[in-house]
Design an enzyme around this catalytic site. Structure first.
Site, PDB file in Angstrom:
ATOM      1  N   THR A 172       0.854  -1.179   0.000  1.00 32.62           N
ATOM      2  CA  THR A 172       0.000   0.000   0.000  1.00 32.62           C
ATOM      3  C   THR A 172       0.885   1.221   0.000  1.00 32.62           C
ATOM      4  O   THR A 172       1.916   1.232   0.672  1.00 32.62           O
ATOM      5  CB  THR A 172      -0.858   0.007   1.291  1.00 32.62           C
ATOM      6  OG1 THR A 172      -1.725  -1.115   1.254  1.00 32.62           O
ATOM      7  CG2 THR A 172      -1.658   1.284   1.430  1.00 32.62           C
ATOM      8  N   VAL A 195     -12.310  -6.285   1.601  1.00 35.78           N
ATOM      9  CA  VAL A 195     -11.798  -4.932   1.802  1.00 35.78           C
ATOM     10  C   VAL A 195     -10.710  -5.012   2.860  1.00 35.78           C
ATOM     11  O   VAL A 195     -10.874  -5.690   3.880  1.00 35.78           O
ATOM     12  CB  VAL A 195     -12.933  -3.987   2.259  1.00 35.78           C
ATOM     13  CG1 VAL A 195     -12.372  -2.650   2.716  1.00 35.78           C
ATOM     14  CG2 VAL A 195     -13.942  -3.785   1.120  1.00 35.78           C
ATOM     15  N   ASP A 200      -7.462  -2.865   5.155  1.00 39.65           N
ATOM     16  CA  ASP A 200      -7.413  -1.782   6.141  1.00 39.65           C
ATOM     17  C   ASP A 200      -7.281  -0.399   5.524  1.00 39.65           C
ATOM     18  O   ASP A 200      -7.648   0.606   6.150  1.00 39.65           O
ATOM     19  CB  ASP A 200      -6.209  -2.000   7.070  1.00 39.65           C
ATOM     20  CG  ASP A 200      -4.893  -2.033   6.280  1.00 39.65           C
ATOM     21  OD1 ASP A 200      -4.834  -2.735   5.243  1.00 39.65           O
ATOM     22  OD2 ASP A 200      -3.942  -1.357   6.691  1.00 39.65           O
TER      23      ASP A 200
HETATM   24  N1  ASP Z   1      -2.823  -3.426   3.705  1.00 34.98           N
HETATM   25  C1  ASP Z   1      -3.165  -3.833   2.371  1.00 34.98           C
HETATM   26  C2  ASP Z   1      -4.402  -4.691   2.429  1.00 34.98           C
HETATM   27  O1  ASP Z   1      -4.547  -5.479   3.337  1.00 34.98           O
HETATM   28  C3  ASP Z   1      -2.085  -4.578   1.677  1.00 34.98           C
HETATM   29  C4  ASP Z   1      -0.677  -4.131   1.977  1.00 34.98           C
HETATM   30  O2  ASP Z   1      -0.447  -2.993   2.309  1.00 34.98           O
HETATM   31  O3  ASP Z   1       0.232  -4.964   1.876  1.00 34.98           O
HETATM   32  O4  ASP Z   1      -5.205  -4.593   1.548  1.00 34.98           O
END
Ligand code: ASP
Length: 333
Positions: free
Chosen positions: A188, A217, A219
Site C-alpha cells: 500500500t 476490503v 485496512d
Molecule cells: N494493507 C493492504 C491490504 O490489506 C495490503 C498491503 O499494504 O500490503 O489490503
C-alpha cells in the site's frame, strides 16, 4: 517473544541510498515534510513535495502523491497496474484524512483510475465517510471520473498463472519492485504530510491483497485501521496484512500511543507488538508495517519482519529511503 529485537537498531539508512542526507528528526520550525511507505514512496513524495514546496496544503500534497502511485506503470499493488482478486477483477481501496478529522474513503472500487480523488470527493461532497463497490463507482462517474478498464495484460496473465494452483498465500513483502504482474504481492502507498502551516493530512491507496476474495476490503480505506490523522498529535499509516490492522484499529492505536507520549517510533513498535501478542503464530508468516509522524515532524516506523522501507522528503532531503526496524529478523521468522 524475541529478545533479539532489543538489539535491532532504529531506522537504518539503506545501502544504495548512501549519498542521501540523513533523516533529520525534526524539520526546521514551520517546515513541511512528507513521508511514504515503500520505495515507490520516493516518487509519491516528490509529487507531494511539489505541492508543499509551492506553499500548498498537506491535503493537496497527499492526494498528489497518491495519484502519482495510482498511475505508476511499475506497481502491481497500487492503482491501475494492481493485481486482481481471485475472480480476476481489479478492485481498489483508498482513503484520505486531514488533521481536523474530516475524512473520506472508497472500497472495492472498479474502473476508476484515481480512487484517492474519489475518496476526497466523498469527504468534500457527501454527508458520508465511505462508499463501496457499485455505489462508489456510480458516485465517481457522477462526479466526472471516467470509467475505464484498468486490468493490465501483465496482471491478467499473473492471475491466469495463479489460477493453476489457486492458493491464497500472501507473502511477507520486502523490497522488490518494478515487476508488473508480480504474482503474490500486496502493498500500500500510505503518505503522511505536514505543511508549512502545521496542518497534517494522510492518504492510503492500494489494490489490496492479490487474489483476495471478491468483495474483500482491507485496512487501507478504513479510517483508524490503515490511516489516522489528528492535528493535535500526529498521523499514522500502515501496510501489510490488512486484517491485522483492522483487528487492532492499528493506525488509531499508533496515534493514541503518541498522544500518551510515545515517540512515533515507539508507538509504531508497540502497535506491532500488539499484533504479535494477539496472534503470535500468525505473526511469523505475515507482514505488518507502521509509519508515523508526529505534529512536530518527527518520523518513526516499525514492522513485524525485515524489509519495510519508507521514504522521507522535506526541504533538506528529497529522496531519503530508510529501512525500519522489525520484531523478527529473517532467521527468526
Ligand atoms: N494493507 C493492504 C491490504 O490489506 C495490503 C498491503 O499494504 O500490503 O489490503
Amino acid at each position: 517473544m524475541t529478545s533479539r529485537r532489543d538489539f535491532l537498531q532504529a531506522s537504518l539508512l539503506l545501502a544504495g541510498a548512501g549519498s542521501a542526507p540523513r533523516l533529520l528528526a525534526t524539520p526546521a520550525a514551520g517546515g513541511a515534510r512528507v513521508v511514504s511507505t515503500w520505495d515507490f514512496g520516493v516518487g509519491a513524495n516528490q509529487a507531494a513535495w511539489q505541492v508543499l514546496d509551492a506553499g500548498g496544503t498537506a491535503l493537496d500534497a497527499v492526494e498528489a502523491g497518491a495519484r502519482w502511485a495510482e498511475s505508476d506503470l511499475c506497481n502491481p499493488t497500487v492503482g491501475r497496474c494492481g493485481n486482481p482478486d481471485r475472480d480476476g477483477v481489479l478492485t481498489l481501496d483508498a482513503s484520505i484524512m486531514q488533521g481536523d478529522g474530516r475524512c473520506g474513503a472508497v472500497a472495492a472500487l472498479r474502473d476508476i483510475l484515481h480512487p484517492v480523488s474519489v475518496a476526497r470527493r466523498v469527504m468534500e461532497r457527501t454527508p458520508h465517510v465511505m462508499l463501496v463497490g457499485e455505489g462508489a463507482r456510480q458516485f465517481a462517474v457522477e462526479q466526472g471520473f471516467e470509467p475505464r478498464r484498468l486490468l493490465t495484460p501483465a496482471a491478467e496473465q499473473a492471475w491466469r498463472e495463479w489460477r493453476e494452483t489457486e492458493r491464497y498465500a500472501p507473502q511477507i513483502n520486502a523490497e522488490r519492485r518494478g515487476r508488473p504482474g508480480d504474482k503474490d504481492n500486496h502493498d500500500t502507498l500510505g503518505l503522511l504530510a505536514i505543511d508549512a502551516q502545521g496542518r497534517m493530512a494522510g492518504a492510503c491507496t492500494t489494490s489490496g491483497m492479490a487474489w483476495k476474495m471478491h468483495g474483500r476490503v482491507g485496512d487501507s480505506p478504513i479510517i483508524g485501521a490503515g490511516l489516522y490523522v489528528d492535528d493535535e498529535v500526529g498521523a499514522a499509516t500502515a501496510s501489510g496484512m490488512g486484517e491485522e490492522m483492522m483487528r487492532n484499529a492499528a493506525a488509531f492505536l499508533v496515534v493514541e500511543l503518541m498522544r500518551q507520549g510515545r515517540s512515533p517510533a515507539q508507538a509504531c513498535r508497540e502497535a506491532t507488538e500488539r499484533v504479535v501478542r494477539k496472534r503470535p503464530e500468525a505473526s511469523r508468516t505475515l507482514q505488518v508495517c507502521f509509519l508515523a509522524m508526529d505534529r512536530t515532524g518527527e518520523v518513526g516506523a516499525y514492522a513485524l519482519h525485515r524489509g519495510f522501507v519508507y521514504a522521507v522528503c522535506d526541504a533538506a532531503q528529497r529522496d531519503t529511503l530508510l529501512e525500519s526496524a522489525s520484531v523478527y529478523t529473517s532467521e527468526q521468522a
